[in-house]
Design a protein around this motif. Structure first.
Motif, PDB file in Angstrom:
ATOM      1  N   SER A 121       3.762  -0.911  11.322  1.00 32.43           N
ATOM      2  CA  SER A 121       2.573  -1.722  11.072  1.00 32.43           C
ATOM      3  C   SER A 121       2.783  -2.544   9.818  1.00 32.43           C
ATOM      4  CB  SER A 121       1.340  -0.830  10.912  1.00 32.43           C
ATOM      5  OG  SER A 121       1.505   0.040   9.803  1.00 32.43           O
ATOM      6  N   VAL A 122       1.983  -3.603   9.675  1.00 29.70           N
ATOM      7  CA  VAL A 122       2.040  -4.429   8.472  1.00 29.70           C
ATOM      8  C   VAL A 122       1.292  -3.704   7.364  1.00 29.70           C
ATOM      9  CG1 VAL A 122       1.476  -6.663   7.448  1.00 29.70           C
ATOM     10  CG2 VAL A 122       2.148  -6.518   9.857  1.00 29.70           C
ATOM     11  N   GLY A 123       1.850  -3.715   6.164  1.00 35.50           N
ATOM     12  CA  GLY A 123       1.262  -2.985   5.056  1.00 35.50           C
ATOM     13  C   GLY A 123       0.674  -3.883   3.998  1.00 35.50           C
ATOM     14  N   GLY A 124      -0.254  -3.321   3.196  1.00 36.27           N
ATOM     15  CA  GLY A 124      -0.806  -4.018   2.052  1.00 36.27           C
ATOM     16  C   GLY A 124      -1.534  -5.305   2.387  1.00 36.27           C
ATOM     17  N   ALA A 125      -1.483  -6.257   1.441  1.00 35.15           N
ATOM     18  CA  ALA A 125      -2.187  -7.533   1.609  1.00 35.15           C
ATOM     19  C   ALA A 125      -1.620  -8.366   2.746  1.00 35.15           C
ATOM     20  CB  ALA A 125      -2.122  -8.318   0.301  1.00 35.15           C
ATOM     21  N   ASP A 126      -0.375  -8.105   3.115  1.00 32.44           N
ATOM     22  CA  ASP A 126       0.223  -8.881   4.209  1.00 32.44           C
ATOM     23  C   ASP A 126      -0.474  -8.629   5.541  1.00 32.44           C
ATOM     24  OD1 ASP A 126       2.074 -10.127   2.613  1.00 32.44           O
ATOM     25  OD2 ASP A 126       3.617  -8.602   2.932  1.00 32.44           O
TER      26      ASP A 126
END
Length: 858
Positions: free
Chosen positions: A82-87
């Motif tokens: 999965s995409v993490g953080g603010a991205d």
């Protein structure tokens, strides 16, 4: 009216032309995908103390074009991610199905200018070796979604995160290698696998082109194969004579115990093989070949010196096999024949041929063209009408990847003939009802085709899915649509059609067919629960006590079908198990209802809690093929090194794990656990022990070679060899003395001696032999062990007789680099690499030293 028609036609022509131009523009949207590069850098293996890995994807743009902010999708095969953080505000990663995922931009993402780049933070399951990395990246434009473009992809030096682990591992390897003695050839048995009785005598037999072959009529085929092989080695095919007494290879029938038993006698005057049956004659000839000098297959020989010996021999088990998975990734006919060659040399007699999987169907079945047209190919697709979606990094192009391919009927018959001539039974596996997505999707395509033709009855004849099924599930491999519906009569019609076509192929090949393997493993929870067809069956048949009992219903029907065709059923261990509530949890437990039906179960699960499962099934009456994951799975990585290919969920398996396997006393295996830990008495407490009845039901052993990561013939051979030698030894040779010795200290000492003898035989005789045998094999050459101790760098090799070469400037050692002969005093970066007799290297071991002390003076 005519004017209106003409105007309409003109308008249509103009619209068609405009659409064509738009289509062309969409096909070429203004960005050349060749200028897009994607890289992945691993930042943290255990992110914030979790079992997740933190990585960064970088999209880098070359050329003079900007990469658009939207209108594209990047597909790739990966572990869950999965995409993490603010991205996560700019991108989304979601699962398509199986291991196929897609990356999409969100509204907040802006175009990447020419020469620029964009990083994307991603979280995934833990990465332990290169097997876990993402593969098969390709891009699809939304405006032309049926066409795909492969993306250049690389990983940024992930091994750096593993340096500390690799240093410790290299030291562990060094210490393990120290236990292997380098023995003189004179102490080694010249025949492999180890025979029951072996004695060396004085003299040699000179096998020259003038040699004659005399064979009883019953053994003419075996003699003919041997003569064909000698014709290549000696440049002339031996003459067959009926009365030759000297300079002769004689193959005769004798009264021996067992169809595979043989006796071999070599004197300076003649070679005599006595056998009870054709298989014994064949194995006697294979033993004779292992007496040949290892370079005998390198080119035409003037003569071959065969040492005088007396041998009596017979196999321990009647089933000595390898399971070859071609469903997940395909291997062509040539590689199958080459596998049969090395199996025959090792006296292995079963090829368990895993012909279908979720990701591929590999055998042409007349009358069902979709099975191979759709199920035999993988590539980018939106609907799978033409082929299956990519898996295991097979990429976007359906005709140029390891996931595409199948055997024609003629090719399969050729394989059967080749195997039968070498006394190898081919057991075909049709994986059902799970792991069957390729078949399910192929029959869906057949259904859709025939429905369009208005042939409803024909369309439903072999359908494997209930079109109204709303069941929700996810298999271990990530699929949500991979299970045959066992309530449909069409499922059984399909299976009978496949079985009948297979039987016809075996008959044409003149090869025996005794059983068909119907899989049976890993059907996930949730299957069939919301199927109208299942609900209807449960109403009609009150003997089926719920969805879980469909398991018994299914295999009862399949068994009855096979019995009518004089075949017995083989499957994975689940064919002898059922679901039941244990301590308020649903678990698989022993089911004795099929115990008297001659079911042959391949038992793989001997992980913690199931160490005695094979014995439970055997004691109950099932015929058991030991396929224990912790010792026999050839596809598992040799060790935890990052660059070492292979799975690891069942532990790490080098050549020692199968060698030390004790079939009739699994609890005494020197190292039995998934992580190589020694089995303790406490671990066996309360476990089921093998009874005498159970012992009679252990029919043999096999080494499975699953193919998720096997994308080439070279990788296939690397994973198979030399581990296969240890499986062959344990399947043929009698129980070694160290396995039955009650005294632990004595047993360990005996084991170390036997282990050294095996490794010397394998490394000095059998590996050099297969450098040239059947065209040569890409077996694994070990990574050297290294140890820094008292300011000195030490190195050693697992395979006695192989050469270690090294460099001290950080460069990769070549065949011209210095030979390691003893501890080194050096500083900087040292590289060590093992080379075989052909000069082919293994992987390098790196030692980074700082201010190493000078070598002490004598």
């Amino acid at each position: 009216m005519k004017k209106k028609t003409a105007f309409t036609m003109a308008l249509l022509l103009w619209l068609n032309a405009l659409n064509a131009l738009n289509g062309f523009a969409q096909e070429k949207p203004g960005f050349n995908v060749d200028n897009l590069e994607l890289s992945r850098e691993i930042l943290s293996r255990n992110y914030k103390g979790s079992e997740q890995t933190l990585s960064v994807f970088t999209l880098r743009i070359k050329g003079k074009q900007s990469f658009p902010a939207s209108g594209w999708t990047i597909y790739f095969n990966t572990r869950p991610m999965s995409v993490g953080g603010a991205d996560s505000l700019l991108f989304n990663i979601e699962q398509v199905n199986g291991d196929l995922f897609k990356l999409r931009p969100k509204k907040g993402f802006t175009a990447i200018k020419a020469g620029g780049s964009k990083t994307i933070t991603v979280l995934s399951t833990e990465i332990k070796n290169k097997t876990d990395l993402s593969l098969g990246f390709y891009l699809v434009w939304d405006s032309a979604a049926s066409k795909a473009y492969a993306i250049k992809h690389k990983n940024i030096n992930p091994v750096k995160l593993f340096e500390e682990t690799e240093t410790k591992l290299s030291a562990d390897i060094y210490r393990q290698n120290q236990l292997i003695k380098n023995l003189p050839n004179s102490q080694l048995t010249r025949i492999f696998p180890t025979p029951v009785s072996y004695k060396e005598n004085q003299g040699i037999f000179k096998l020259a082109p003038s040699v004659s072959i005399v064979a009883d009529q019953e053994f003419s085929k075996e003699a003919g194969l041997f003569a064909d092989e000698l014709s290549h080695m000696l440049g002339k095919r031996p003459v067959f004579k009926g009365n030759a007494e000297k300079n002769v290879v004689r193959i005769q029938k004798g009264e021996l115990n067992g169809a595979e038993a043989y006796e071999l006698s070599v004197t300076p005057e003649r070679i005599l093989i006595t056998a009870a049956g054709p298989a014994g004659a064949f194995y006697g000839l294979q033993s004779l070949k292992t007496l040949f000098p290892v370079l005998s297959w390198k080119g035409v020989q003037k003569e071959i010196a065969v040492p005088a010996v007396t041998v009596e021999d017979a196999p321990r088990f009647g089933f000595r096999g390898i399971m070859m998975d071609v469903g997940r990734n395909f291997q062509p006919k040539k590689q199958v024949l080459k596998t049969l060659d090395v199996m025959a040399l090792c006296k292995m007699n079963v090829l368990h041929f895993h012909l279908n999987e979720d990701e591929g169907w590999r055998l042409e079945i007349p009358g069902l063209p979709e099975l191979t047209a759709i199920g035999g190919h993988r590539g980018h697709t939106l609907d799978e009408k033409d082929h299956l979606m990519p898996s295991f990094g097979s990429g976007p192009y359906p005709d140029v990847n390891s996931g595409s391919g199948f055997y024609t009927r003629a090719e399969f018959i050729e394989i059967l003939k080749y195997a039968h001539a070498r006394h190898i039974r081919v057991i075909p596996e049709i994986e059902t009802p799970g792991h069957a997505r390729a078949a399910v999707r192929s029959m869906d395509a057949r259904y859709n085709r025939l429905m369009k033709e208005g042939k409803k009855e024909a369309a439903e004849q072999y359908l494997l899915s209930d079109k109204q099924d709303k069941s929700e599930y996810r298999s271990v491999q990530g699929w949500n649509d991979n299970i045959m519906n066992v309530a449909l009569p069409s499922t059984y019609a399909f299976l009978e059609k496949v079985v009948d076509e297979m039987r016809a192929m075996y008959t044409e090949a003149g090869a025996p067919l005794q059983t068909i393997h119907f899989g049976g493993d890993e059907v996930p929870a949730g299957v069939w629960e919301k199927s109208p067809a299942v609900n209807e069956l449960l109403k009609k048949d009150p003997s089926i006590d719920g969805v879980d009992e469909l398991w018994y219903y299914y295999f009862k029907r399949v068994n009855a079908m096979l019995k009518k065709k004089q075949l017995y059923l083989s499957g994975w261990e689940e064919i002898g198990l059922r679901k039941a509530m244990v301590n308020r949890q649903k678990k698989m437990v022993l089911d004795t209802r099929f115990a008297g039906e001659n079911f042959h179960a391949d038992v793989w699960n001997n992980l913690k809690g199931n160490e005695d499962l094979a014995y439970k099934l055997a004691n109950a009456g099932y015929k058991v093929v030991l396929t224990c994951v912790t010792n026999l799975y050839l596809d598992l990585a040799v060790n935890p090194a990052f660059d070492e290919p292979g799975q690891y969920w069942g532990g790490y398996i080098g050549i020692e794990k199968p060698y030390q396997f004790i079939p009739f006393n699994l609890f005494k295996n020197p190292k039995d656990g998934a992580n190589g830990e020694a089995m303790t008495q406490q671990a066996s407490a309360g476990k089921t022990m093998l009874t005498e009845v159970g012992k009679s039901n252990i029919v043999g052993i096999q080494g499975p070679l699953w193919s998720e990561i096997i994308t080439s013939a070279e990788r296939f051979e690397y994973m198979m060899l030399p581990k296969l030698f240890a499986v062959a030894e344990r399947g043929w040779a009698t129980d070694p003395a160290w396995a039955t010795e009650a005294d632990g200290l004595k047993s360990n000492k005996m084991y170390q001696q036997a282990w050294s003898e095996f490794m010397n035989t394998m490394a000095k005789r059998e590996l050099p032999r297969i450098d040239h045998y059947a065209g040569g094999y890409n077996y694994r050459i070990p990574t050297p062990g290294t140890l820094v101790e008292n300011g000195m760098v030490h190195a050693n090799v697992e395979y006695p007789g192989m050469v270690i070469r090294y460099t001290t400037d950080g460069s990769m050692p070549t065949v011209n680099s210095k030979v390691y002969t003893g501890p080194l005093a050096a500083k900087g970066t040292l590289q060590f690499r093992v080379f075989n007799a052909l000069g082919r290297p293994g992987k390098a071991a790196t030692v980074t030293t700082v201010a190493i002390k000078s070598l002490p003076k004598n």
